[in-house]
Motif scaffolding. Sequence first.
Motif, short mmCIF file in Angstrom:
data_model
loop_
_atom_site.label_atom_id
_atom_site.label_comp_id
_atom_site.label_asym_id
_atom_site.label_seq_id
_atom_site.Cartn_x
_atom_site.Cartn_y
_atom_site.Cartn_z
N VAL A 354 0.82 -1.20 0.00
CA VAL A 354 0.00 0.00 0.00
C VAL A 354 0.86 1.26 0.00
O VAL A 354 0.53 2.26 -0.67
CB VAL A 354 -0.97 -0.01 1.20
N ILE A 355 2.00 1.24 0.71
CA ILE A 355 2.90 2.40 0.72
C ILE A 355 3.54 2.58 -0.65
O ILE A 355 3.69 3.70 -1.16
CB ILE A 355 3.97 2.25 1.81
N GLU A 356 3.92 1.49 -1.28
CA GLU A 356 4.51 1.57 -2.63
C GLU A 356 3.54 2.21 -3.61
O GLU A 356 3.92 3.09 -4.40
CB GLU A 356 4.88 0.17 -3.11
N VAL A 357 2.29 1.76 -3.56
CA VAL A 357 1.31 2.30 -4.50
C VAL A 357 1.05 3.79 -4.22
O VAL A 357 0.94 4.60 -5.15
CB VAL A 357 -0.01 1.50 -4.42
N PHE A 358 0.96 4.14 -2.94
CA PHE A 358 0.76 5.55 -2.59
C PHE A 358 1.90 6.41 -3.14
O PHE A 358 1.66 7.48 -3.73
CB PHE A 358 0.67 5.72 -1.07
N LEU A 359 3.13 5.99 -2.95
CA LEU A 359 4.28 6.76 -3.44
C LEU A 359 4.25 6.92 -4.95
O LEU A 359 4.47 8.01 -5.49
CB LEU A 359 5.58 6.09 -2.99
N MET A 360 3.97 5.83 -5.65
CA MET A 360 3.95 5.90 -7.11
C MET A 360 2.77 6.73 -7.62
O MET A 360 2.89 7.44 -8.63
CB MET A 360 3.91 4.49 -7.69
N GLY A 391 10.51 5.60 -12.62
CA GLY A 391 10.02 4.26 -12.37
C GLY A 391 11.11 3.21 -12.50
O GLY A 391 11.25 2.32 -11.64
N GLN A 392 11.90 3.31 -13.57
CA GLN A 392 12.98 2.34 -13.77
C GLN A 392 14.05 2.46 -12.69
O GLN A 392 14.58 1.45 -12.20
CB GLN A 392 13.61 2.57 -15.15
#
Length: 492
Positions: A354-360, A391-392
Amino acid sequence: MPSNESFTSNERPSLQEDPVRRVGPDLGENEQTLQAIFELCSDVVFRSVALQDNAKLLLVYVDGMIDKDVVQSSILRPLIYDGLPQGLRTLDSLAQMCDLQLVAALRTSRVTAFEEAADAILQGSVAFLAEDEDSILLADVSQYETRAIEEPSTEATLRGTRESFTEQLRTNTTMLRRIITTPKLKMETFQVGKLTKTEVVLSYIDGIAAPGLIDQVRSRISAIDIPSVLESGYIEEYVEDTNYSPFPQMQSTERADVVSAGLLEGRIAIFISGTPIVLVAPMTFWDGLQAPDDYYERFLYVTMNRWIRYIFSLFSLLFPSIYIALTTYHPEMMPPKLMLSITGLREQSPLPTVIEVFLMEFMFEGLREAGIRLPMQIGPLVSIVGALVIGQAAVAAGIISAPIVIVVSAAGISSFVIPRYRFGYPFRMLRFPLLLLSGLFGLFGVALGLIVILSHLIQLSPLGSPYLEPIAPTKKNMLQNVFLRKPRKRTS
């Protein structure tokens, strides 16, 4: 940019109306009064003209806002060389001369208050003052630089008109008149803003638009009491029912064909001077997912494209949340090989999903905003290249897992399918609370968020028109226009 909310209630400047000052018979005193009104206004020109019989005439206008050729050739030259018409010695003679000889070029009126004359001068009229006259003649000869009619920049279509509205109000209303050539097309004019005195036009087709809708919008516009109106957004917030809904309740467009279609369906349009954006109300949820050329292309193409828009709009809203819910709480619902692949790619990531998705998501929205605000030549380059590079780099550094980049990019690109840019805002905003709910409660949280959104949409009724009509309430005769477009058939 200054706005009406720039001051607190204690700091707001006083905008009390000045006492009405009447025009007197003394030309010198009248000139002094106008000069006091336009003190330190270097663009306001005062010009005295002596006629053949030594009568004095004073002209007052704003430099750069009038057609000087018309004034010089059609007004000043006849007055200077021929004088006033024989036997007529009052200001009425000048008004009659304009009405009889220059009616095709000028609109004339007479006022007795200096404030009315000042407002007209600032809108492009020339004021004529004569000795022994207690009124001012106003001749509308406004002409100033305007933007040419161009192709719409925010509502691109493959088929249909290429004309868009401009900042000139009368140009916009003329474009509408060219399409709907009937005297039943009404245009009521209002003046809003104590300082800007912005001209607002309420347009509708008499006999098609509901009288209750017209009266409701008319009363809301008349009740607006603010210092300034700089864009259509000022009027929109005062006319719509609630300002706290993320979903737009009025359709904004710069296309004359979209406004015409709305009027023919019984809606109203609001034109605002100084902006190419026209408001059409009331708006429904399905209007935001329909493109202008849906009614120009073949019905099979349109039906397919509508379903693509519906699916991808839902996809852009729910895909990140469902991914979080499945990978975090419900891995048994995913194919084993797919789950093993995702788990292997996430081994190096130090952050919860969930933190990864929020950051992205925040990064993607920031890049999208940067692409809009940067100059046109480099804006798209920064947004696209920035997303790829960041992203990369995040994946290579082990901060973000590769599936997250795919999920966020797919959801972001899916939102571009929505034909009206403003209607994509609620999908982008609501994505974040759904991410939080899915991270806390899994699919149950996603379902809870959808129930709240649907409840809000069902209760939303801008200007008395249900937002989800014709789905809720159900109107069977209108349902087909939501899911498909019926072909047009010959009646004979």
